[in-house]
Motif scaffolding. Structure first.
Motif, PDB file in Angstrom:
ATOM      1  N   PRO A  12      -5.251   6.525   8.344  1.00 37.14           N
ATOM      2  CA  PRO A  12      -4.831   5.195   8.803  1.00 37.14           C
ATOM      3  C   PRO A  12      -5.662   4.066   8.190  1.00 37.14           C
ATOM      4  CG  PRO A  12      -4.892   6.704  10.642  1.00 37.14           C
ATOM      5  CD  PRO A  12      -5.457   7.440   9.458  1.00 37.14           C
ATOM      6  N   SER A  13      -6.914   4.316   7.917  1.00 37.72           N
ATOM      7  CA  SER A  13      -7.771   3.305   7.308  1.00 37.72           C
ATOM      8  C   SER A  13      -7.312   2.984   5.878  1.00 37.72           C
ATOM      9  CB  SER A  13      -9.212   3.809   7.296  1.00 37.72           C
ATOM     10  OG  SER A  13     -10.028   2.939   6.575  1.00 37.72           O
ATOM     11  N   ILE A  14      -6.979   4.014   5.119  1.00 35.80           N
ATOM     12  CA  ILE A  14      -6.516   3.803   3.746  1.00 35.80           C
ATOM     13  C   ILE A  14      -5.173   3.081   3.746  1.00 35.80           C
ATOM     14  CG2 ILE A  14      -5.719   4.959   1.647  1.00 35.80           C
ATOM     15  CD1 ILE A  14      -7.827   7.107   2.176  1.00 35.80           C
ATOM     16  N   VAL A  15      -4.290   3.446   4.670  1.00 32.48           N
ATOM     17  CA  VAL A  15      -2.981   2.782   4.770  1.00 32.48           C
ATOM     18  C   VAL A  15      -3.173   1.301   5.075  1.00 32.48           C
ATOM     19  CG1 VAL A  15      -0.853   2.658   6.122  1.00 32.48           C
ATOM     20  CG2 VAL A  15      -1.727   4.877   5.401  1.00 32.48           C
ATOM     21  N   ASP A  16      -4.084   0.991   5.991  1.00 28.70           N
ATOM     22  CA  ASP A  16      -4.362  -0.410   6.321  1.00 28.70           C
ATOM     23  C   ASP A  16      -4.922  -1.162   5.118  1.00 28.70           C
ATOM     24  OD1 ASP A  16      -3.463  -0.079   8.897  1.00 28.70           O
ATOM     25  OD2 ASP A  16      -5.474   0.220   9.749  1.00 28.70           O
ATOM     26  N   ASP A  17      -5.800  -0.513   4.358  1.00 28.99           N
ATOM     27  CA  ASP A  17      -6.366  -1.150   3.174  1.00 28.99           C
ATOM     28  C   ASP A  17      -5.289  -1.426   2.127  1.00 28.99           C
ATOM     29  OD1 ASP A  17      -8.852  -1.108   4.325  1.00 28.99           O
ATOM     30  OD2 ASP A  17      -9.536   0.683   3.244  1.00 28.99           O
ATOM     31  N   LEU A  18      -4.380  -0.485   1.930  1.00 26.30           N
ATOM     32  CA  LEU A  18      -3.306  -0.684   0.951  1.00 26.30           C
ATOM     33  C   LEU A  18      -2.341  -1.774   1.406  1.00 26.30           C
ATOM     34  CD1 LEU A  18      -2.618   3.010  -0.109  1.00 26.30           C
ATOM     35  CD2 LEU A  18      -3.774   1.236  -1.415  1.00 26.30           C
ATOM     36  N   ARG A  19      -2.060  -1.832   2.708  1.00 30.73           N
ATOM     37  CA  ARG A  19      -1.211  -2.908   3.229  1.00 30.73           C
ATOM     38  C   ARG A  19      -1.863  -4.271   3.002  1.00 30.73           C
ATOM     39  NH1 ARG A  19       0.403  -0.427   9.052  1.00 30.73           N
ATOM     40  NH2 ARG A  19       2.017   1.008   8.334  1.00 30.73           N
ATOM     41  N   LEU A  20      -3.168  -4.344   3.250  1.00 28.74           N
ATOM     42  CA  LEU A  20      -3.897  -5.583   3.054  1.00 28.74           C
ATOM     43  C   LEU A  20      -3.871  -6.004   1.584  1.00 28.74           C
ATOM     44  CD1 LEU A  20      -5.749  -7.824   4.182  1.00 28.74           C
ATOM     45  CD2 LEU A  20      -7.676  -6.321   3.649  1.00 28.74           C
ATOM     46  N   ALA A  22      -1.627  -5.258  -0.651  1.00 27.36           N
ATOM     47  CA  ALA A  22      -0.273  -5.705  -1.000  1.00 27.36           C
ATOM     48  C   ALA A  22       0.008  -7.081  -0.419  1.00 27.36           C
ATOM     49  CB  ALA A  22       0.758  -4.702  -0.507  1.00 27.36           C
ATOM     50  N   SER A  23      -0.548  -7.389   0.743  1.00 30.32           N
ATOM     51  CA  SER A  23      -0.280  -8.689   1.360  1.00 30.32           C
ATOM     52  C   SER A  23      -0.943  -9.829   0.590  1.00 30.32           C
ATOM     53  CB  SER A  23      -0.761  -8.701   2.812  1.00 30.32           C
ATOM     54  OG  SER A  23      -2.173  -8.713   2.865  1.00 30.32           O
ATOM     55  N   LYS A  24      -1.963  -9.526  -0.204  1.00 27.24           N
ATOM     56  CA  LYS A  24      -2.651 -10.553  -0.986  1.00 27.24           C
ATOM     57  C   LYS A  24      -1.921 -10.867  -2.288  1.00 27.24           C
ATOM     58  CE  LYS A  24      -6.128 -10.809   1.848  1.00 27.24           C
ATOM     59  NZ  LYS A  24      -6.318 -11.960   2.670  1.00 27.24           N
ATOM     60  N   MET A  25      -0.926 -10.060  -2.638  1.00 24.64           N
ATOM     61  CA  MET A  25      -0.190 -10.256  -3.885  1.00 24.64           C
ATOM     62  C   MET A  25       1.174 -10.866  -3.590  1.00 24.64           C
ATOM     63  SD  MET A  25      -0.856  -6.636  -5.674  1.00 24.64           S
ATOM     64  CE  MET A  25      -2.266  -5.688  -5.177  1.00 24.64           C
ATOM     65  N   THR A  26       1.804 -11.394  -4.622  1.00 24.57           N
ATOM     66  CA  THR A  26       3.144 -11.955  -4.463  1.00 24.57           C
ATOM     67  C   THR A  26       4.029 -11.528  -5.620  1.00 24.57           C
ATOM     68  OG1 THR A  26       2.528 -13.955  -5.643  1.00 24.57           O
ATOM     69  CG2 THR A  26       2.324 -14.012  -3.238  1.00 24.57           C
ATOM     70  N   GLY A  27       5.330 -11.576  -5.392  1.00 25.84           N
ATOM     71  CA  GLY A  27       6.326 -11.383  -6.434  1.00 25.84           C
ATOM     72  C   GLY A  27       6.248 -10.065  -7.161  1.00 25.84           C
ATOM     73  N   SER A  32       5.129  -4.234  -8.211  1.00 25.16           N
ATOM     74  CA  SER A  32       4.530  -3.256  -9.107  1.00 25.16           C
ATOM     75  C   SER A  32       3.512  -2.395  -8.368  1.00 25.16           C
ATOM     76  CB  SER A  32       3.862  -3.969 -10.281  1.00 25.16           C
ATOM     77  OG  SER A  32       3.176  -3.061 -11.091  1.00 25.16           O
ATOM     78  N   PHE A  33       2.688  -3.042  -7.555  1.00 29.92           N
ATOM     79  CA  PHE A  33       1.694  -2.317  -6.767  1.00 29.92           C
ATOM     80  C   PHE A  33       2.376  -1.367  -5.782  1.00 29.92           C
ATOM     81  CE2 PHE A  33      -0.940  -2.082  -2.898  1.00 29.92           C
ATOM     82  CZ  PHE A  33      -2.070  -1.470  -3.421  1.00 29.92           C
TER      83      PHE A  33
END
Length: 177
Positions: A12-20, A22-27, A32-33
């Motif tokens: 769950p920690s890794i999933v949260d980190d990957l979500r975070l 992705a949320s910092k990127m756009t378009g 791609s990520f």
């Protein structure tokens, strides 16, 4: 429909980190990520990626297609949004305006910033542009002209000449004040 189960080391920690992340990127960068994470952790299944990470399946699918074809899709908003600035739409008129403003400009007497002050008002700038032969469609309204002059680095203020410092009266021993 049964989803593929992959042997992925996702906590769950890794999933949260990957979500975070992705949320910092756009378009296209975000898609791609998301496609990379889909291929790495979910076996290329956009539906599984939606379940695991909570990302939109259509975005992940679009990212996978972009990765496969090498063609990056532009969003309609980024292509068609925003109104171009007046200077970009009428570069020749903008150059004439700069020349007019430069003729009336004076540098700040203290030289502490690059802003030039001008006695030219927006109404006078419009009048001079019309005298140069530019028609009403190319010349903006007075309030817009003031904004344009500010964007070009000219501040609409009364120009204050450098004033000498006041002479201060020093007390002399013999005077009574």
């Amino acid at each position: 429909m049964k989803l593929k189960q992959t042997n992925n080391p996702l906590t769950p920690s890794i999933v949260d980190d990957l979500r975070l992340a992705a949320s910092k990127m756009t378009g296209a960068e975000r898609r791609s990520f998301q496609a990379e994470m889909c291929l790495k952790y979910c076996g290329g299944s956009a539906r599984q990626t939606e379940i695991v990470f909570g990302w939109g399946r259509k975005n992940v699918q679009l990212g996978l297609h972009e990765k496969r074809t090498g063609i990056v899709c532009l969003g309609l908003q980024s292509v068609n949004s925003g109104c171009k600035k007046w200077e970009e739409r009428y570069p020749i008129v903008a150059q004439s305006l700069k020349e007019i403003a430069e003729a009336h400009a004076q540098q700040n007497p203290t030289f502490n910033n690059p802003i030039a002050y001008t006695r030219l008002t927006a109404a006078e700038a419009i009048k001079q542009l019309r005298n140069l032969g530019y028609n009403g469609g190319e010349v903006p309204a007075a309030s817009t002209m003031a904004d344009i002059l500010n964007r070009l680095g000219y501040r609409l203020r009364k120009v204050v000449k450098a004033k000498p410092k006041k002479k201060s009266r020093r007390r002399t021993l013999s005077s009574r004040i």
